[in-house]
Design an enzyme around this catalytic site. Sequence first.
Site, PDB file in Angstrom:
ATOM      1  CG  ASN A  84      -1.820   1.231   1.326  1.00 40.81           C
ATOM      2  OD1 ASN A  84      -1.869   2.027   0.491  1.00 40.81           O
ATOM      3  ND2 ASN A  84      -2.474   1.372   2.524  1.00 40.81           N
ATOM      4  CD1 TRP A  85       3.324   0.852  -3.159  1.00 41.77           C
ATOM      5  CD2 TRP A  85       3.580   2.253  -4.798  1.00 41.77           C
ATOM      6  NE1 TRP A  85       4.145   0.524  -3.859  1.00 41.77           N
ATOM      7  CE2 TRP A  85       4.235   1.180  -5.024  1.00 41.77           C
ATOM      8  CE3 TRP A  85       3.439   3.353  -5.905  1.00 41.77           C
ATOM      9  CZ2 TRP A  85       5.164   0.924  -6.162  1.00 41.77           C
ATOM     10  CZ3 TRP A  85       4.311   3.011  -6.878  1.00 41.77           C
ATOM     11  CH2 TRP A  85       4.989   1.711  -7.358  1.00 41.77           C
TER      12      TRP A  85
ATOM     13  CD  GLU B   7      -2.631   5.182   6.950  1.00 40.80           C
ATOM     14  OE1 GLU B   7      -2.769   5.411   5.448  1.00 40.80           O
ATOM     15  OE2 GLU B   7      -1.940   4.721   7.538  1.00 40.80           O
TER      16      GLU B   7
ATOM     17  N   GLY C  29       2.509   1.782  10.867  1.00 36.93           N
ATOM     18  CA  GLY C  29       3.261   2.846  10.676  1.00 36.93           C
ATOM     19  C   GLY C  29       4.153   3.413  11.953  1.00 36.93           C
TER      20      GLY C  29
ATOM     21  N   GLY D  26       2.849  -1.445   4.244  1.00 37.79           N
ATOM     22  CA  GLY D  26       2.903   0.164   4.048  1.00 37.79           C
ATOM     23  C   GLY D  26       4.555   0.680   3.572  1.00 37.79           C
ATOM     24  N   GLY D  27       5.143   1.093   4.724  1.00 41.19           N
ATOM     25  CA  GLY D  27       6.440   1.700   4.807  1.00 41.19           C
ATOM     26  C   GLY D  27       7.500   0.821   4.037  1.00 41.19           C
TER      27      GLY D  27
HETATM   28  P1  PGA Z   1       2.853   0.110   7.554  1.00 40.71           P
HETATM   29  O1  PGA Z   1       1.493   0.338   6.969  1.00 40.71           O
HETATM   30  O2  PGA Z   1       3.598  -1.263   7.235  1.00 40.71           O
HETATM   31  O3  PGA Z   1       3.681   1.417   7.424  1.00 40.71           O
HETATM   32  O4  PGA Z   1       2.545  -0.130   9.241  1.00 40.71           O
HETATM   33  C1  PGA Z   1       0.627  -0.862   6.809  1.00 40.71           C
HETATM   34  C2  PGA Z   1      -0.756  -0.336   6.346  1.00 40.71           C
HETATM   35  O5  PGA Z   1      -1.194   0.795   6.701  1.00 40.71           O
HETATM   36  O6  PGA Z   1      -1.438  -1.155   5.533  1.00 40.71           O
END
Ligand code: PGA
Length: 249
Positions: free
Chosen positions: A9-10, A96, A172, A233-234
């Site tokens: 997930n960018w 989010e 995150g 994510g990251g």
């Molecule tokens: P993260 O994000 O790996 O940066 O914790 C995961 C996500 O929001 O899907």
Amino acid sequence: MRKHIVAGNWKLNNDLAETQALIASLKGQIITSDAEVMIAPTFTNLWHANEAVKDNDIEVIAQNMHFAENGAYTGEVNASMLKSIGIHTVILGHSERRAYYNETDESLVQKVDAALKHNMRVIFCFGEELLDRTSGNHESVVKNQIKKALFHLDASAFKNIVLAYEPVWAIGTGETASPEQAQDMHKFIRETLANKYDKTIADHVSILYGGSVKPNNAQEIFSKPDVDGGLIGGAALKAEDFFAIVNAF
Ligand code: PGA
């Protein structure tokens, strides 16, 4: 049986040039696992990304969509638009979106229904807040999220649904659920599905874990029997890190 999936997930990252560069690096990596690989760039880069991954085992997916067929919804993008550029999978209900855009389990029903109506695959996200976890309410919170957003569906709809358990406190933050916490929750989710539908449905739905998955913890998390992959994510923003996670299976 169940598919293994690793989806990146960018979020709000990467303009066109950065998208092209990251995809070029991703194409240089070799998939040695049986995981399906997906990336979710921003709307503006979906078409280019999809063209760029042609002939590769990477699926380009959307981070969100609107439920309406058309109309006065300034700034929105819907299922037909996504499908018209070759996008067949959409992430819905990310924490989010719930936190910053007031998405709720009730309002997500409309998005889930619209995506399924258009034969799209849905990666449905949910997960508890830190306070739910510390007060011991995490299971009931998660059960309610799934129930409100998905339990109006017929069993057959679940062939197009992937679940993504993402504890909000782990997204995150660098803090992950322990592999045992992830396994316990995934097992609980599968039991919840089996109780509502049946064991076959529950056994066939892929359940991904999301929240600070990194190359150094992916293997342990993915080794758990009810964890079928990750929403990343990251670590999805660097080709080597993302593929280290993909190949952790
Ligand atoms: P993260 O994000 O790996 O940066 O914790 C995961 C996500 O929001 O899907």
